[in-house]
Design a protein around this motif. Sequence first.
Motif, PDB file in Angstrom:
ATOM      1  N   LEU A 160       0.711  -1.294   0.145  1.00  0.00           N
ATOM      2  CA  LEU A 160       0.144  -0.044  -0.257  1.00  0.00           C
ATOM      3  C   LEU A 160       0.594   1.074  -0.103  1.00  0.00           C
ATOM      4  O   LEU A 160       1.570   1.160   1.016  1.00  0.00           O
ATOM      5  N   GLU A 161       1.015   2.085  -0.728  1.00  0.00           N
ATOM      6  CA  GLU A 161       0.816   3.364  -0.756  1.00  0.00           C
ATOM      7  C   GLU A 161       0.417   4.510  -0.360  1.00  0.00           C
ATOM      8  O   GLU A 161      -1.057   4.821  -0.473  1.00  0.00           O
ATOM      9  N   VAL A 162       0.673   5.004   0.413  1.00  0.00           N
ATOM     10  CA  VAL A 162      -0.102   6.356   0.465  1.00  0.00           C
ATOM     11  C   VAL A 162       0.610   7.917   0.567  1.00  0.00           C
ATOM     12  O   VAL A 162       1.291   7.903   1.654  1.00  0.00           O
ATOM     13  N   ARG A 163      -0.260   8.651   0.130  1.00  0.00           N
ATOM     14  CA  ARG A 163       1.072  10.471   0.033  1.00  0.00           C
ATOM     15  C   ARG A 163       0.430  10.925   0.946  1.00  0.00           C
ATOM     16  O   ARG A 163      -0.997  11.557   0.961  1.00  0.00           O
ATOM     17  N   ASN A 164       1.434  11.741   1.501  1.00  0.00           N
ATOM     18  CA  ASN A 164       0.573  12.636   2.676  1.00  0.00           C
ATOM     19  C   ASN A 164       1.493  13.943   2.356  1.00  0.00           C
ATOM     20  O   ASN A 164       2.354  14.477   2.869  1.00  0.00           O
ATOM     21  N   ASP A 165       0.626  14.709   1.215  1.00  0.00           N
ATOM     22  CA  ASP A 165       1.382  16.298   0.381  1.00  0.00           C
ATOM     23  C   ASP A 165       0.472  17.147   1.212  1.00  0.00           C
ATOM     24  O   ASP A 165       1.385  18.729   1.743  1.00  0.00           O
ATOM     25  N   GLY A 166      -0.899  17.152   1.794  1.00  0.00           N
ATOM     26  CA  GLY A 166      -1.290  18.371   2.054  1.00  0.00           C
ATOM     27  C   GLY A 166      -2.028  18.037   3.666  1.00  0.00           C
ATOM     28  O   GLY A 166      -1.234  17.637   4.604  1.00  0.00           O
ATOM     29  N   ALA A 167      -3.119  18.078   3.784  1.00  0.00           N
ATOM     30  CA  ALA A 167      -3.892  17.887   4.788  1.00  0.00           C
ATOM     31  C   ALA A 167      -3.817  16.810   5.553  1.00  0.00           C
ATOM     32  O   ALA A 167      -4.088  16.009   4.794  1.00  0.00           O
ATOM     33  N   LEU A 168      -3.620  16.769   7.170  1.00  0.00           N
ATOM     34  CA  LEU A 168      -3.129  15.374   7.621  1.00  0.00           C
ATOM     35  C   LEU A 168      -4.398  14.893   7.513  1.00  0.00           C
ATOM     36  O   LEU A 168      -4.466  13.525   7.076  1.00  0.00           O
ATOM     37  N   ASP A 169      -5.512  15.027   7.655  1.00  0.00           N
ATOM     38  CA  ASP A 169      -6.990  14.578   7.458  1.00  0.00           C
ATOM     39  C   ASP A 169      -7.360  14.113   6.353  1.00  0.00           C
ATOM     40  O   ASP A 169      -7.959  12.713   6.548  1.00  0.00           O
ATOM     41  N   ALA A 170      -7.151  14.725   5.159  1.00  0.00           N
ATOM     42  CA  ALA A 170      -7.072  14.200   3.946  1.00  0.00           C
ATOM     43  C   ALA A 170      -5.873  12.765   3.570  1.00  0.00           C
ATOM     44  O   ALA A 170      -6.545  11.709   3.538  1.00  0.00           O
ATOM     45  N   ALA A 171      -4.767  13.006   4.122  1.00  0.00           N
ATOM     46  CA  ALA A 171      -4.258  11.668   4.343  1.00  0.00           C
ATOM     47  C   ALA A 171      -4.414  10.085   5.230  1.00  0.00           C
ATOM     48  O   ALA A 171      -4.378   9.267   4.666  1.00  0.00           O
ATOM     49  N   GLY A 172      -5.056  10.459   5.714  1.00  0.00           N
ATOM     50  CA  GLY A 172      -5.374   9.813   6.890  1.00  0.00           C
ATOM     51  C   GLY A 172      -6.478   8.670   5.967  1.00  0.00           C
ATOM     52  O   GLY A 172      -6.777   8.093   6.664  1.00  0.00           O
ATOM     53  N   GLU A 173      -7.825   9.822   5.761  1.00  0.00           N
ATOM     54  CA  GLU A 173      -8.845   9.490   4.954  1.00  0.00           C
ATOM     55  C   GLU A 173      -8.829   8.230   4.054  1.00  0.00           C
ATOM     56  O   GLU A 173      -8.880   7.247   3.763  1.00  0.00           O
ATOM     57  N   ARG A 174      -7.058   9.049   3.097  1.00  0.00           N
ATOM     58  CA  ARG A 174      -6.589   7.915   1.888  1.00  0.00           C
ATOM     59  C   ARG A 174      -6.281   6.599   3.292  1.00  0.00           C
ATOM     60  O   ARG A 174      -6.144   5.342   2.402  1.00  0.00           O
ATOM     61  N   LEU A 175      -5.771   6.665   3.789  1.00  0.00           N
ATOM     62  CA  LEU A 175      -4.837   5.430   4.794  1.00  0.00           C
ATOM     63  C   LEU A 175      -6.380   4.601   4.783  1.00  0.00           C
ATOM     64  O   LEU A 175      -6.038   3.447   4.563  1.00  0.00           O
ATOM     65  N   LEU A 176      -6.789   4.977   5.747  1.00  0.00           N
ATOM     66  CA  LEU A 176      -7.912   4.152   5.788  1.00  0.00           C
ATOM     67  C   LEU A 176      -8.760   4.121   4.798  1.00  0.00           C
ATOM     68  O   LEU A 176      -9.384   1.978   5.487  1.00  0.00           O
ATOM     69  N   GLN A 177      -9.252   4.196   3.631  1.00  0.00           N
ATOM     70  CA  GLN A 177      -9.209   3.312   2.657  1.00  0.00           C
ATOM     71  C   GLN A 177      -8.594   2.182   2.236  1.00  0.00           C
ATOM     72  O   GLN A 177      -8.997   1.647   1.037  1.00  0.00           O
ATOM     73  N   ALA A 178      -6.929   2.068   2.150  1.00  0.00           N
ATOM     74  CA  ALA A 178      -6.446   1.876   0.977  1.00  0.00           C
ATOM     75  C   ALA A 178      -6.084   0.558   1.960  1.00  0.00           C
ATOM     76  O   ALA A 178      -6.392  -0.794   1.623  1.00  0.00           O
ATOM     77  N   LEU A 179      -6.372   0.822   3.574  1.00  0.00           N
ATOM     78  CA  LEU A 179      -6.360  -0.398   4.319  1.00  0.00           C
ATOM     79  C   LEU A 179      -7.197  -1.536   4.423  1.00  0.00           C
ATOM     80  O   LEU A 179      -7.757  -2.108   4.400  1.00  0.00           O
ATOM     81  N   GLY A 180      -8.819  -0.469   4.035  1.00  0.00           N
ATOM     82  CA  GLY A 180      -9.595  -1.376   4.239  1.00  0.00           C
ATOM     83  C   GLY A 180     -10.367  -1.565   2.924  1.00  0.00           C
ATOM     84  O   GLY A 180     -11.050  -2.747   2.974  1.00  0.00           O
ATOM     85  N   GLN A 181      -9.170  -1.959   1.876  1.00  0.00           N
ATOM     86  CA  GLN A 181      -9.158  -2.735   0.528  1.00  0.00           C
ATOM     87  C   GLN A 181      -8.015  -4.233   1.117  1.00  0.00           C
ATOM     88  O   GLN A 181      -8.255  -5.396   0.114  1.00  0.00           O
ATOM     89  N   LEU A 182      -7.681  -4.300   2.122  1.00  0.00           N
ATOM     90  CA  LEU A 182      -7.376  -5.315   2.168  1.00  0.00           C
ATOM     91  C   LEU A 182      -7.540  -5.880   2.342  1.00  0.00           C
ATOM     92  O   LEU A 182      -8.890  -6.218   3.522  1.00  0.00           O
ATOM     93  N   THR A 183      -7.415  -7.806   2.455  1.00  0.00           N
ATOM     94  CA  THR A 183      -8.432  -9.192   2.703  1.00  0.00           C
ATOM     95  C   THR A 183      -8.620  -9.365   3.986  1.00  0.00           C
ATOM     96  O   THR A 183      -7.345  -9.137   4.909  1.00  0.00           O
TER      97      THR A 183
END
Length: 201
Positions: A160-183
């Motif tokens: 999984l790769e998550v970019r943390n370029d901007g607001a922390l909350d936005a990156a956090g939501e992307r992280l949650l979405q990425a983890l949620g895709q794991l079996t």
Amino acid sequence: MNRRLVYVIGPSGAGKDSLLAWLRARLDPALPIHWARRTISRPAQAGGEAHESVDVAAFEQLRDQQAFALHWKANGLHYGIRHAELAAFTAGSWVMVNGSRAYLPQAQASYPGLTVLHITASADILRQRLLARGRETPEMIEARVQRAVDLRLPSQGAVLEVRNDGALDAAGERLLQALGQLTEWPRLPANPVTTRDRPAP
């Protein structure tokens, strides 16, 4: 299964620790997720990581006694993960390990199939953040940025790769979405609808 071991890596300036703290604060503590406590050769600091603090001599003694499942050295410090900290994933829970990019091949050799979570940012953002810290020379910073750009992630296993370029909350939501895709990534079951909960006809 080793995939439940999530090994987190990221370059300096990517905000890895901040993003992991954001995630930990938002995950329900009832979920079967264990955050591996690190043993580090530095003093504990108020408000900082709740690690096991030891001096270098004590760390080396623990290492020689095979006390660590994983261990590495970075930025002049020794880091280790005790065997007990990884016991949870063999029992069915997920374990989050705040690891090191340089140690990733050794971690994969010890736990084939582990999940790699790469937290990163663009080269320009990394450079800006490192310059703002004022801890290193421009040459040292450029070397760090180049290492981040040159990193090649594994071609096999869950990555999984998550970019943390901007607001922390936005990156956090992307992280949650990425983890949620794991079996089998853990989720709390939906509350069953009882007779009392059902709307009146």
